[in-house]
Structures are given as structure tokens and as C-alpha cells.
Design a protein around this motif. Structure first.
Motif, PDB file in Angstrom:
ATOM      1  N   ILE A 217      37.741   8.106  23.260  1.00  0.00           N
ATOM      2  CA  ILE A 217      38.254   8.905  22.004  1.00  0.00           C
ATOM      3  C   ILE A 217      37.866   8.468  20.640  1.00  0.00           C
ATOM      4  CG2 ILE A 217      39.921   9.840  23.629  1.00  0.00           C
ATOM      5  CD1 ILE A 217      42.029   8.074  22.274  1.00  0.00           C
ATOM      6  N   ALA A 218      37.760   6.793  20.468  1.00  0.00           N
ATOM      7  CA  ALA A 218      37.506   6.499  19.206  1.00  0.00           C
ATOM      8  C   ALA A 218      35.942   6.608  19.021  1.00  0.00           C
ATOM      9  CB  ALA A 218      37.619   5.083  19.173  1.00  0.00           C
ATOM     10  N   GLY A 219      35.073   6.544  20.032  1.00  0.00           N
ATOM     11  CA  GLY A 219      33.611   6.528  19.557  1.00  0.00           C
ATOM     12  C   GLY A 219      32.973   7.714  19.984  1.00  0.00           C
TER      13      GLY A 219
ATOM     14  N   LEU B 196      48.547   9.732  24.833  1.00  0.00           N
ATOM     15  CA  LEU B 196      47.948  10.403  25.504  1.00  0.00           C
ATOM     16  C   LEU B 196      47.398   9.707  26.817  1.00  0.00           C
ATOM     17  CD1 LEU B 196      45.490  11.450  22.380  1.00  0.00           C
ATOM     18  CD2 LEU B 196      47.073  13.029  23.732  1.00  0.00           C
ATOM     19  N   TYR B 197      47.037   8.657  26.947  1.00  0.00           N
ATOM     20  CA  TYR B 197      46.781   8.015  27.940  1.00  0.00           C
ATOM     21  C   TYR B 197      47.829   8.106  28.929  1.00  0.00           C
ATOM     22  CZ  TYR B 197      44.819   4.526  31.252  1.00  0.00           C
ATOM     23  OH  TYR B 197      44.534   3.637  32.214  1.00  0.00           O
TER      24      TYR B 197
ATOM     25  N   VAL C  18      45.293  11.114  16.368  1.00  0.00           N
ATOM     26  CA  VAL C  18      44.792  11.023  17.826  1.00  0.00           C
ATOM     27  C   VAL C  18      44.942   9.358  17.933  1.00  0.00           C
ATOM     28  CG1 VAL C  18      42.744  11.162  19.533  1.00  0.00           C
ATOM     29  CG2 VAL C  18      43.058  13.075  17.777  1.00  0.00           C
ATOM     30  N   MET C  19      44.384   8.697  17.141  1.00  0.00           N
ATOM     31  CA  MET C  19      44.295   7.260  17.462  1.00  0.00           C
ATOM     32  C   MET C  19      45.656   6.804  17.285  1.00  0.00           C
ATOM     33  SD  MET C  19      41.177   6.891  18.469  1.00  0.00           S
ATOM     34  CE  MET C  19      41.538   5.108  18.779  1.00  0.00           C
ATOM     35  N   CYS C  20      46.571   7.005  16.596  1.00  0.00           N
ATOM     36  CA  CYS C  20      47.907   6.252  16.505  1.00  0.00           C
ATOM     37  C   CYS C  20      48.565   6.654  17.722  1.00  0.00           C
ATOM     38  CB  CYS C  20      48.671   6.995  15.374  1.00  0.00           C
ATOM     39  SG  CYS C  20      47.887   6.440  13.712  1.00  0.00           S
TER      40      CYS C  20
ATOM     41  N   TYR D 198      48.537  16.036  23.246  1.00  0.00           N
ATOM     42  CA  TYR D 198      47.604  16.604  23.999  1.00  0.00           C
ATOM     43  C   TYR D 198      47.525  17.988  23.355  1.00  0.00           C
ATOM     44  CZ  TYR D 198      44.505  18.602  27.544  1.00  0.00           C
ATOM     45  OH  TYR D 198      43.708  19.280  27.984  1.00  0.00           O
ATOM     46  N   HIS D 199      48.670  18.860  23.507  1.00  0.00           N
ATOM     47  CA  HIS D 199      48.563  20.003  22.976  1.00  0.00           C
ATOM     48  C   HIS D 199      48.292  20.350  21.579  1.00  0.00           C
ATOM     49  CE1 HIS D 199      49.116  21.743  27.174  1.00  0.00           C
ATOM     50  NE2 HIS D 199      50.053  20.460  27.291  1.00  0.00           N
ATOM     51  N   ALA D 200      48.337  19.305  20.856  1.00  0.00           N
ATOM     52  CA  ALA D 200      48.181  19.655  19.387  1.00  0.00           C
ATOM     53  C   ALA D 200      46.826  19.095  19.142  1.00  0.00           C
ATOM     54  CB  ALA D 200      48.947  18.541  18.571  1.00  0.00           C
ATOM     55  N   GLU D 201      46.066  18.328  19.920  1.00  0.00           N
ATOM     56  CA  GLU D 201      44.949  17.903  19.515  1.00  0.00           C
ATOM     57  C   GLU D 201      43.794  18.115  20.323  1.00  0.00           C
ATOM     58  OE1 GLU D 201      44.131  16.531  16.527  1.00  0.00           O
ATOM     59  OE2 GLU D 201      46.355  16.489  15.793  1.00  0.00           O
ATOM     60  N   CYS D 202      44.020  17.893  21.758  1.00  0.00           N
ATOM     61  CA  CYS D 202      43.047  18.022  22.792  1.00  0.00           C
ATOM     62  C   CYS D 202      42.963  19.442  23.730  1.00  0.00           C
ATOM     63  CB  CYS D 202      43.307  16.999  23.808  1.00  0.00           C
ATOM     64  SG  CYS D 202      43.795  15.366  23.153  1.00  0.00           S
ATOM     65  N   HIS D 203      43.815  20.027  23.845  1.00  0.00           N
ATOM     66  CA  HIS D 203      43.860  21.411  24.718  1.00  0.00           C
ATOM     67  C   HIS D 203      42.867  22.299  24.409  1.00  0.00           C
ATOM     68  CE1 HIS D 203      46.239  23.783  22.077  1.00  0.00           C
ATOM     69  NE2 HIS D 203      45.968  24.751  22.689  1.00  0.00           N
ATOM     70  N   VAL D 204      42.414  22.523  23.121  1.00  0.00           N
ATOM     71  CA  VAL D 204      41.401  23.422  22.644  1.00  0.00           C
ATOM     72  C   VAL D 204      40.170  23.354  23.375  1.00  0.00           C
ATOM     73  CG1 VAL D 204      39.938  24.438  20.898  1.00  0.00           C
ATOM     74  CG2 VAL D 204      42.362  23.878  20.459  1.00  0.00           C
ATOM     75  N   CYS D 205      39.639  22.024  23.675  1.00  0.00           N
ATOM     76  CA  CYS D 205      38.648  21.865  24.386  1.00  0.00           C
ATOM     77  C   CYS D 205      38.796  21.493  25.884  1.00  0.00           C
ATOM     78  CB  CYS D 205      37.764  20.857  23.725  1.00  0.00           C
ATOM     79  SG  CYS D 205      37.094  20.930  22.152  1.00  0.00           S
TER      80      CYS D 205
END
Length: 201
Positions: free
Chosen positions: A133-135, A164-165, A157-159, A96-103
Motif C-alpha cells: 500500500i505504501a509503494g 485496514l490490515y 490510507v497510511m495513518c 476500506y469503504h472510504a478508500e479501497c472498495h472502488v477498486c
């Protein structure tokens, strides 16, 4: 009043700057380490633990180190008086902190242009979450348009969608604090194998 020449003032200014910098360095060295309990109190949206969600998300089954709730969705597992987290919840925190926290803001608390995922996970099912998250997703309202990009082709993200969930469920229920988990279970062999296969390594 007489003014000194610039050349005469420069050493004095340098000495003052050095003195202030030295004082700042001493203060920084004297600083105490952060207290996780204080960090949790700073969360303006921090409700107490949600007993209903904690019950709903309770792990009832484990397979190869991955925990599942009564609906068969990935979930978190916490032991040692709330201090030790399963590998997937811990990994989800990192992802999350690598990919999602910016937004979506620090610790899934939202931002001015993306919702608080710790709130979204109170209502989203596992399938809905993975689908978004996929679409991607687009919300249009009178106040504007919010667009969540599709991450279906992003392996970083997807792997780790389950991780994340799992992390976000723990945040949604209040079972996981804002701060990085201090203890975690070892990474399961199944997780190592799945990661290698997904990333193509």
C-alpha cells in the motif's frame, strides 16, 4: 378511431404518473430493514469460517486496545458471540469503504480489475501488505497489466494501515461478515493520539 388533443391527454398522463409514484412510495415505506444474515449469504465467495486462519490470527496480546497475533502483527478481536469487534477492525471496515472498495470491490471481494483482498490476506504478511500500500505494485501477465498505485503519501490510507490490515484479516478468515459491524469497542486513547499525530492535527 378519434385522437384526443394533446392538451386533453396531459391531465390523464399526469394522473397515471402520480398514481404509479404514489404506489411506489407506499411500497418503499412498507419495506423491511435489511437482514445481515441474508447479505452474508449473497457473497458468492463466502466460504465457511476458516478455522486454520482464525487460529493463526487469534489475538494473544493486547497493548492500549490494539490486539496482536502470535507473530506480533496487528489482528482483530471479537467478543459477544461474534457481534462486538475491536476498534481497529471496525475502523478498518470504515477506511476500506472510504478508500479501497472502488477498486477492490465491496467488502474486499475483488472486481474485474483488482484482486479480492480478503483472499490476498490469506498469504500476505503484515510487512508485505504495508509495503504494497505504501509503494504500490505492478503485475504483468499475458492477460494484461494490473497496477496498484502507491499510497505512501496519502495520510487517509497510511495513518490507518493497521486498521485496514486488521479488517482484511478478519474478512480473510471469515470472522467478520460482509456487513458493517453492529457493535465495537470504544476508541482507545492510544488510537486517538496516534491518529492526531499522524494526520498532523
Amino acid at each position: 378511431m378519434q385522437y384526443q388533443s394533446k392538451a386533453a391527454i396531459r391531465p390523464l398522463v399526469a394522473a397515471l404518473v402520480f398514481a404509479f409514484a404514489s404506489a411506489g412510495a407506499v411500497q418503499a415505506q412498507d419495506a423491511k430493514p435489511s437482514d445481515p444474515a441474508v447479505a452474508n449469504q449473497l457473497d458468492p465467495n463466502a466460504p465457511e469460517k476458516d478455522a486454520k486462519l482464525i487460529d493463526k490470527y487469534q489475538a494473544v496480546k493486547v497493548e492500549d486496545g490494539k490486539y496482536f497475533d502470535k507473530d506480533g502483527a496487528p489482528t482483530y478481536h471479537i467478543t459477544n458471540d461474534g457481534k462486538k469487534f475491536d476498534w481497529y477492525a471496525y475502523s478498518g471496515y470504515r477506511r476500506y469503504h472510504a478508500e479501497c472498495h472502488v477498486c477492490h470491490g465491496p467488502d474486499a471481494m475483488g472486481s474485474t480489475y483488482a484482486p479480492a483482498l480478503k483472499d490476498s490476506l490469506k498469504r500476505l504478511s503484515y510487512e508485505e501488505f504495508v509495503g504494497i500500500i505504501a509503494g504500490g505494485k505492478q503485475d504483468i501477465s499475458s492477460s494484461g497489466t494490473n497496477v496498484m498505485p502507491a499510497f505512501g503519501d496519502n495520510k487517509n490510507v497510511m495513518c490507518y494501515a493497521d486498521d485496514l490490515y486488521t479488517y482484511l484479516k478478519a474478512r480473510a478468515s471469515g470472522a467478520m461478515p460482509r456487513v458493517r459491524p453492529t457493535d465495537k469497542e470504544d476508541k482507545p486513547e492510544a488510537a486517538k493520539k496516534a491518529e492526531k499525530e499522524c494526520l498532523g492535527g
